[in-house]
Design a protein around this motif. Structure first.
Motif, short mmCIF file in Angstrom:
data_model
loop_
_atom_site.label_atom_id
_atom_site.label_comp_id
_atom_site.label_asym_id
_atom_site.label_seq_id
_atom_site.Cartn_x
_atom_site.Cartn_y
_atom_site.Cartn_z
N PHE A 62 10.05 49.87 63.07
CA PHE A 62 10.57 49.95 64.43
C PHE A 62 9.66 50.76 65.36
O PHE A 62 9.81 50.70 66.57
CB PHE A 62 11.98 50.56 64.42
N GLY A 63 8.71 51.48 64.82
CA GLY A 63 7.78 52.23 65.64
C GLY A 63 6.61 51.40 66.13
O GLY A 63 5.99 51.74 67.14
N TYR A 64 6.32 50.31 65.43
CA TYR A 64 5.16 49.49 65.82
C TYR A 64 5.30 48.89 67.23
O TYR A 64 4.32 48.92 67.99
CB TYR A 64 4.91 48.40 64.78
N PRO A 65 6.46 48.34 67.61
CA PRO A 65 6.56 47.84 69.00
C PRO A 65 6.35 48.93 70.04
O PRO A 65 5.74 48.68 71.09
CB PRO A 65 7.98 47.27 69.07
N ALA A 66 6.82 50.14 69.77
CA ALA A 66 6.60 51.25 70.70
C ALA A 66 5.11 51.58 70.78
O ALA A 66 4.58 51.86 71.86
CB ALA A 66 7.40 52.47 70.27
N TYR A 67 4.44 51.54 69.64
CA TYR A 67 3.00 51.80 69.60
C TYR A 67 2.24 50.76 70.43
O TYR A 67 1.36 51.11 71.23
CB TYR A 67 2.52 51.78 68.15
N VAL A 68 2.60 49.49 70.26
CA VAL A 68 1.92 48.41 71.00
C VAL A 68 2.15 48.57 72.50
O VAL A 68 1.22 48.43 73.30
CB VAL A 68 2.39 47.03 70.50
N MET A 69 3.38 48.87 72.89
CA MET A 69 3.66 49.04 74.32
C MET A 69 2.92 50.24 74.88
O MET A 69 2.39 50.19 75.99
CB MET A 69 5.16 49.18 74.54
N ALA A 70 2.88 51.34 74.15
CA ALA A 70 2.16 52.52 74.62
C ALA A 70 0.66 52.23 74.74
O ALA A 70 0.02 52.67 75.70
CB ALA A 70 2.40 53.70 73.67
N LYS A 71 0.10 51.49 73.79
CA LYS A 71 -1.32 51.11 73.87
C LYS A 71 -1.58 50.24 75.10
O LYS A 71 -2.61 50.38 75.76
CB LYS A 71 -1.76 50.38 72.61
#
Length: 105
Positions: A62-71
């Motif tokens: 569930f952290g990967y989508p947040a990581y992609v959006m932050a990038k």
């Protein structure tokens, strides 16, 4: 949304110009581009936090989508930062604010 961003930008711009000595003319358009993604990123981070407390594996998923959006947000910001010709330099602020000025009569 646009009105609040424009108001905040207008109020904060003189302070940024005074403290930093530069003002980016593209800050308003960039803020308008990334602003819709900020609440989504905050929601994704909150979901990540809840699942990360339960399981580190679920936190990764569930952290990967947040990581992609932050990038994505950081990429957009850095792209416009590199367009150096949009910067307005305030040459009056090259003098340090800590220097004292003595006026003689």
């Amino acid at each position: 949304l646009v009105g609040a961003t424009l108001s905040a930008e207008t109020v904060v711009a003189p302070f940024i110009l005074y403290k930093m000595g530069i003002f980016s003319l593209v800050s308003l358009p960039v803020n308008l581009v990334i602003l819709p993604f900020i609440p989504i990123l905050m929601m994704l981070c909150a979901i990540f936090l809840v699942f990360a407390l339960v399981s580190s594996f679920l936190g990764l998923i569930f952290g990967y989508p947040a990581y992609v959006m932050a990038k994505y947000i950081i990429f957009i910001i850095m792209y416009f930062v590199l367009l150096f010709f949009f910067l307005f330099l305030n040459f009056l602020l090259f003098v340090s604010t800590t220097d004292s000025v003595v006026i003689e009569r």
